[in-house]
Design a protein around this motif. Structure first.
Motif, PDB file in Angstrom:
ATOM      1  N   LYS A   1     127.846 105.911  84.702  1.00  0.00           N
ATOM      2  CA  LYS A   1     126.517 106.483  84.948  1.00  0.00           C
ATOM      3  C   LYS A   1     125.592 105.485  85.631  1.00  0.00           C
ATOM      4  O   LYS A   1     124.648 105.867  86.325  1.00  0.00           O
ATOM      5  CB  LYS A   1     125.893 106.916  83.610  1.00  0.00           C
ATOM      6  N   SER A   2     125.850 104.197  85.414  1.00  0.00           N
ATOM      7  CA  SER A   2     124.974 103.170  85.974  1.00  0.00           C
ATOM      8  C   SER A   2     125.354 102.837  87.423  1.00  0.00           C
ATOM      9  O   SER A   2     126.498 102.494  87.715  1.00  0.00           O
ATOM     10  CB  SER A   2     125.073 101.903  85.121  1.00  0.00           C
ATOM     11  N   ALA A   3     124.362 102.928  88.312  1.00  0.00           N
ATOM     12  CA  ALA A   3     124.605 102.599  89.725  1.00  0.00           C
ATOM     13  C   ALA A   3     125.029 101.141  89.869  1.00  0.00           C
ATOM     14  O   ALA A   3     125.874 100.799  90.712  1.00  0.00           O
ATOM     15  CB  ALA A   3     123.356 102.866  90.554  1.00  0.00           C
ATOM     16  N   LYS A   4     124.465 100.272  89.024  1.00  0.00           N
ATOM     17  CA  LYS A   4     124.795  98.840  89.095  1.00  0.00           C
ATOM     18  C   LYS A   4     126.277  98.612  88.771  1.00  0.00           C
ATOM     19  O   LYS A   4     126.966  97.825  89.427  1.00  0.00           O
ATOM     20  CB  LYS A   4     123.905  98.064  88.115  1.00  0.00           C
ATOM     21  N   VAL A   5     126.779  99.303  87.739  1.00  0.00           N
ATOM     22  CA  VAL A   5     128.191  99.174  87.350  1.00  0.00           C
ATOM     23  C   VAL A   5     129.090  99.718  88.459  1.00  0.00           C
ATOM     24  O   VAL A   5     130.107  99.114  88.813  1.00  0.00           O
ATOM     25  CB  VAL A   5     128.456  99.910  86.009  1.00  0.00           C
ATOM     26  N   ARG A   6     128.700 100.850  89.050  1.00  0.00           N
ATOM     27  CA  ARG A   6     129.502 101.434  90.143  1.00  0.00           C
ATOM     28  C   ARG A   6     129.555 100.487  91.341  1.00  0.00           C
ATOM     29  O   ARG A   6     130.616 100.275  91.941  1.00  0.00           O
ATOM     30  CB  ARG A   6     128.936 102.794  90.570  1.00  0.00           C
ATOM     31  N   LEU A   7     128.412  99.903  91.680  1.00  0.00           N
ATOM     32  CA  LEU A   7     128.365  98.971  92.818  1.00  0.00           C
ATOM     33  C   LEU A   7     129.241  97.747  92.577  1.00  0.00           C
ATOM     34  O   LEU A   7     129.962  97.297  93.478  1.00  0.00           O
ATOM     35  CB  LEU A   7     126.923  98.511  93.063  1.00  0.00           C
ATOM     36  N   ALA A   8     129.180  97.203  91.343  1.00  0.00           N
ATOM     37  CA  ALA A   8     130.017  96.036  91.022  1.00  0.00           C
ATOM     38  C   ALA A   8     131.498  96.395  91.121  1.00  0.00           C
ATOM     39  O   ALA A   8     132.311  95.610  91.615  1.00  0.00           O
ATOM     40  CB  ALA A   8     129.686  95.531  89.615  1.00  0.00           C
ATOM     41  N   ALA A   9     131.854  97.613  90.688  1.00  0.00           N
ATOM     42  CA  ALA A   9     133.252  98.062  90.763  1.00  0.00           C
ATOM     43  C   ALA A   9     133.688  98.218  92.219  1.00  0.00           C
ATOM     44  O   ALA A   9     134.795  97.818  92.605  1.00  0.00           O
ATOM     45  CB  ALA A   9     133.417  99.387  90.009  1.00  0.00           C
ATOM     46  N   LEU A  10     132.817  98.787  93.046  1.00  0.00           N
ATOM     47  CA  LEU A  10     133.133  98.945  94.480  1.00  0.00           C
ATOM     48  C   LEU A  10     133.369  97.581  95.126  1.00  0.00           C
ATOM     49  O   LEU A  10     134.312  97.403  95.915  1.00  0.00           O
ATOM     50  CB  LEU A  10     131.989  99.678  95.195  1.00  0.00           C
ATOM     51  N   GLU A  11     132.528  96.608  94.772  1.00  0.00           N
ATOM     52  CA  GLU A  11     132.653  95.263  95.349  1.00  0.00           C
ATOM     53  C   GLU A  11     133.935  94.577  94.878  1.00  0.00           C
ATOM     54  O   GLU A  11     134.648  93.935  95.661  1.00  0.00           O
ATOM     55  CB  GLU A  11     131.420  94.433  94.986  1.00  0.00           C
ATOM     56  N   SER A  12     134.275  94.714  93.581  1.00  0.00           N
ATOM     57  CA  SER A  12     135.508  94.108  93.053  1.00  0.00           C
ATOM     58  C   SER A  12     136.735  94.708  93.736  1.00  0.00           C
ATOM     59  O   SER A  12     137.662  93.992  94.119  1.00  0.00           O
ATOM     60  CB  SER A  12     135.618  94.351  91.546  1.00  0.00           C
ATOM     61  N   LEU A  13     136.722  96.029  93.889  1.00  0.00           N
ATOM     62  CA  LEU A  13     137.866  96.701  94.531  1.00  0.00           C
ATOM     63  C   LEU A  13     137.945  96.329  96.009  1.00  0.00           C
ATOM     64  O   LEU A  13     139.034  96.156  96.554  1.00  0.00           O
ATOM     65  CB  LEU A  13     137.760  98.215  94.347  1.00  0.00           C
ATOM     66  N   ARG A  14     136.773  96.188  96.655  1.00  0.00           N
ATOM     67  CA  ARG A  14     136.787  95.770  98.068  1.00  0.00           C
ATOM     68  C   ARG A  14     137.473  94.414  98.214  1.00  0.00           C
ATOM     69  O   ARG A  14     138.318  94.217  99.090  1.00  0.00           O
ATOM     70  CB  ARG A  14     135.349  95.692  98.605  1.00  0.00           C
ATOM     71  N   SER A  15     137.123  93.483  97.335  1.00  0.00           N
ATOM     72  CA  SER A  15     137.733  92.152  97.398  1.00  0.00           C
ATOM     73  C   SER A  15     139.239  92.222  97.160  1.00  0.00           C
ATOM     74  O   SER A  15     140.020  91.565  97.853  1.00  0.00           O
ATOM     75  CB  SER A  15     137.089  91.228  96.351  1.00  0.00           C
ATOM     76  N   ALA A  16     139.652  93.023  96.173  1.00  0.00           N
ATOM     77  CA  ALA A  16     141.083  93.135  95.861  1.00  0.00           C
ATOM     78  C   ALA A  16     141.844  93.825  96.992  1.00  0.00           C
ATOM     79  O   ALA A  16     142.914  93.372  97.406  1.00  0.00           O
ATOM     80  CB  ALA A  16     141.265  93.906  94.552  1.00  0.00           C
ATOM     81  N   PHE A  17     141.285  94.920  97.530  1.00  0.00           N
ATOM     82  CA  PHE A  17     141.972  95.675  98.597  1.00  0.00           C
ATOM     83  C   PHE A  17     142.107  94.831  99.860  1.00  0.00           C
ATOM     84  O   PHE A  17     143.081  94.961 100.593  1.00  0.00           O
ATOM     85  CB  PHE A  17     141.180  96.948  98.947  1.00  0.00           C
ATOM     86  N   SER A  18     141.093  93.991 100.139  1.00  0.00           N
ATOM     87  CA  SER A  18     141.158  93.218 101.383  1.00  0.00           C
ATOM     88  C   SER A  18     142.080  92.010 101.249  1.00  0.00           C
ATOM     89  O   SER A  18     142.642  91.545 102.227  1.00  0.00           O
ATOM     90  CB  SER A  18     139.762  92.784 101.838  1.00  0.00           C
ATOM     91  N   SER A  19     142.263  91.512 100.001  1.00  0.00           N
ATOM     92  CA  SER A  19     143.024  90.267  99.861  1.00  0.00           C
ATOM     93  C   SER A  19     144.498  90.472  99.517  1.00  0.00           C
ATOM     94  O   SER A  19     145.281  89.537  99.583  1.00  0.00           O
ATOM     95  CB  SER A  19     142.377  89.370  98.799  1.00  0.00           C
ATOM     96  N   ARG A  20     144.899  91.685  99.153  1.00  0.00           N
ATOM     97  CA  ARG A  20     146.297  91.936  98.774  1.00  0.00           C
ATOM     98  C   ARG A  20     146.773  93.301  99.243  1.00  0.00           C
ATOM     99  O   ARG A  20     145.972  94.209  99.445  1.00  0.00           O
ATOM    100  CB  ARG A  20     146.453  91.877  97.235  1.00  0.00           C
ATOM    101  N   VAL A  21     148.087  93.458  99.409  1.00  0.00           N
ATOM    102  CA  VAL A  21     148.675  94.763  99.708  1.00  0.00           C
ATOM    103  C   VAL A  21     149.025  95.420  98.375  1.00  0.00           C
ATOM    104  O   VAL A  21     149.780  94.877  97.573  1.00  0.00           O
ATOM    105  CB  VAL A  21     149.941  94.609 100.593  1.00  0.00           C
ATOM    106  N   LEU A  22     148.437  96.609  98.128  1.00  0.00           N
ATOM    107  CA  LEU A  22     148.538  97.261  96.814  1.00  0.00           C
ATOM    108  C   LEU A  22     149.104  98.678  96.920  1.00  0.00           C
ATOM    109  O   LEU A  22     148.755  99.551  96.135  1.00  0.00           O
ATOM    110  CB  LEU A  22     147.133  97.343  96.191  1.00  0.00           C
ATOM    111  N   TYR A  23     149.981  98.890  97.887  1.00  0.00           N
ATOM    112  CA  TYR A  23     150.437 100.256  98.195  1.00  0.00           C
ATOM    113  C   TYR A  23     150.950 100.997  96.963  1.00  0.00           C
ATOM    114  O   TYR A  23     150.526 102.114  96.659  1.00  0.00           O
ATOM    115  CB  TYR A  23     151.525 100.209  99.283  1.00  0.00           C
ATOM    116  N   ASP A  24     151.879 100.381  96.209  1.00  0.00           N
ATOM    117  CA  ASP A  24     152.482 101.076  95.064  1.00  0.00           C
ATOM    118  C   ASP A  24     151.439 101.412  94.000  1.00  0.00           C
ATOM    119  O   ASP A  24     151.446 102.502  93.437  1.00  0.00           O
ATOM    120  CB  ASP A  24     153.603 100.221  94.445  1.00  0.00           C
ATOM    121  N   PHE A  25     150.561 100.469  93.724  1.00  0.00           N
ATOM    122  CA  PHE A  25     149.527 100.678  92.710  1.00  0.00           C
ATOM    123  C   PHE A  25     148.588 101.824  93.130  1.00  0.00           C
ATOM    124  O   PHE A  25     148.189 102.654  92.308  1.00  0.00           O
ATOM    125  CB  PHE A  25     148.732  99.378  92.510  1.00  0.00           C
ATOM    126  N   LEU A  26     148.232 101.859  94.424  1.00  0.00           N
ATOM    127  CA  LEU A  26     147.240 102.832  94.888  1.00  0.00           C
ATOM    128  C   LEU A  26     147.819 104.214  95.143  1.00  0.00           C
ATOM    129  O   LEU A  26     147.089 105.210  95.111  1.00  0.00           O
ATOM    130  CB  LEU A  26     146.561 102.313  96.170  1.00  0.00           C
TER     131      LEU A  26
END
Length: 418
Positions: free
Chosen positions: A64-89
């Protein structure tokens, strides 16, 4: 991952840094030996911990919190850009797409911008197959509507422009209708910078040139997929108008315009080596002025960057020669030897940032696009595969050109049928 949404004990920043540190340890653990015991570090445990963190971030996209959603988007952005995660995704792609659609529809400008970038990364992760295509068909309408909504945040529109270009390039590569729709939306933005009826350039509000640049660069990326039957009319219409935009007061927009002019020239010369633009002399005069611009009111770095790029553009238009650039990653190298190849590489670099080297090494999509073949598996004692510079360059260029021609051939057939 049994934490209820909105009740996570850890702070958002802690979760973000945890994901990255776990990711980094998981990725390095495969070949790391514990120096004390000589035992292989437990790769599986690190991998499971990483995936748990990522699952928590995906859960947090629905918080519900926009701040929590934004932090999650940023964490996932860092993970998606730094590793290949095809099977997981692969098994979570629909959940993530649903969350991103919600963020794009209901989030504020900052959340929309972050969601658009994450969707572009999701498409790069899933590659050009049906999985990426279904997500693109789902989110293309909302990306397009934010893009053309003059009341939406400029930052959100700019990120949607880049995401639309990348996602269409990756996921809608064989659908001429999708391609032309996306190009039309992008074009509707940057034509706002084209000259008015009296030949003068329109005045634009602060921040708009960055949006025009993003739209123009995404449009140029998609030009590389256009069938030859459409290139002629595109060049004839846009070249004189882009030439007028070289007088823009915004340095980054001028640079985007110059690079797009060179790319259109290259696409036209691929069809007809003898192509000559009717107003070539005036164009070259404008380019010479920008290549030697010494105006003190421009920032020193801006002047240097502008002069360098416009020297290259002028040299290419006058002599049909491109200053080749070498990109090293791991033990491999690709050669950027044309404007189209540079635009494609720059587009991936914009979305992947520092992760572009890792994706060039391990992501099948990028390896296919740049003609690199399957990812290399090297014995730890082997530092490099010995292929001469010329052989490697020829292979890279030939594979890239063959692939581009094949895609354009498919498009030409579709265009003819339609």
């Amino acid at each position: 991952t049994g934490v209820m949404r909105g009740e996570s004990g850890a702070s958002d920043d802690d979760l973000a840094s945890d994901v990255l540190s776990h990711y980094s340890s998981a990725s390095e653990s495969a070949s790391v030996l514990d120096e004390g015991t000589g035992e292989v570090v437990d790769e599986q445990t690190a991998q499971e911990e990483t995936e748990d963190k990522l699952k928590q971030c995906i859960d947090n996209l629905m918080d519900k919190s926009a701040k929590v959603r934004l932090a999650a988007l940023e964490s996932l952005r860092s993970a998606f850009s730094s590793r290949v995660l095809y099977d997981f995704l692969l098994e979570r792609r629909l959940t993530i797409s649903d969350c991103l659609e919600r963020s794009l529809k209901k989030g504020g400008g900052e959340e929309q911008a972050a969601a658009a970038t994450l969707f572009a990364l999701l498409c790069v992760q899933l590659g050009g197959g049906v999985e990426g295509e279904e997500g693109f068909k789902m989110l293309r309408p909302i990306l397009s509507s934010i893009l053309i909504d003059s009341c939406a945040s400029l930052s959100a529109r700019q990120h949607c422009a880049r995401a639309l270009g990348m996602c269409c390039y990756v996921s809608a590569s064989d659908d001429i209708e999708d391609l032309l729709k996306c190009m039309g939306h992008l074009e509707s933005l940057f034509v706002g910078a084209y000259p008015l009826g009296d030949g003068s350039l329109p005045s634009v509000k602060a921040g708009t040139p960055a949006l025009h640049s993003a739209a123009l660069q995404s449009w140029a990326l998609l030009c590389s997929l256009c069938p030859a039957s459409r290139i002629n009319s595109m060049v004839n219409y846009h070249l004189p108008l882009l030439q007028a935009c070289l007088d823009s007061s915004e340095v980054n927009f001028r640079i985007a315009v110059g690079e797009t002019i060179a790319l259109l020239y290259e696409l036209r010369r691929d069809i007809d080596q003898e192509f000559e633009y009717e107003d070539c002399d005036a164009l070259c005069e404008s380019l010479k002025g920008l290549a030697t611009d010494g105006n003190k009111y421009r920032a020193k770095n801006d002047r240097r960057k502008q002069r360098s790029i416009f020297r290259e553009v002028l040299h290419y238009i006058e002599n049909d020669e491109f200053s080749e650039e070498k990109i090293r990653f791991g033990v491999e190298v690709i050669y950027i030897d044309g404007w189209m190849r540079r635009r494609i590489y720059d587009a991936f670099k914009e979305v992947l940032e520092s992760g572009v080297s890792h994706h060039l090494q391990f992501n099948p999509l990028l390896r296919d696009i740049f003609g690199l073949g399957a990812p290399l598996i090297l014995d730890s004692s082997v530092k490099a595969i010995k292929i001469s510079r010329t052989e490697r360059h020829l292979f890279n260029s030939a594979a890239f050109k063959a692939r581009t021609k094949l895609r354009n051939k498919v498009r030409d057939k579709r265009a003819d049928v339609m």
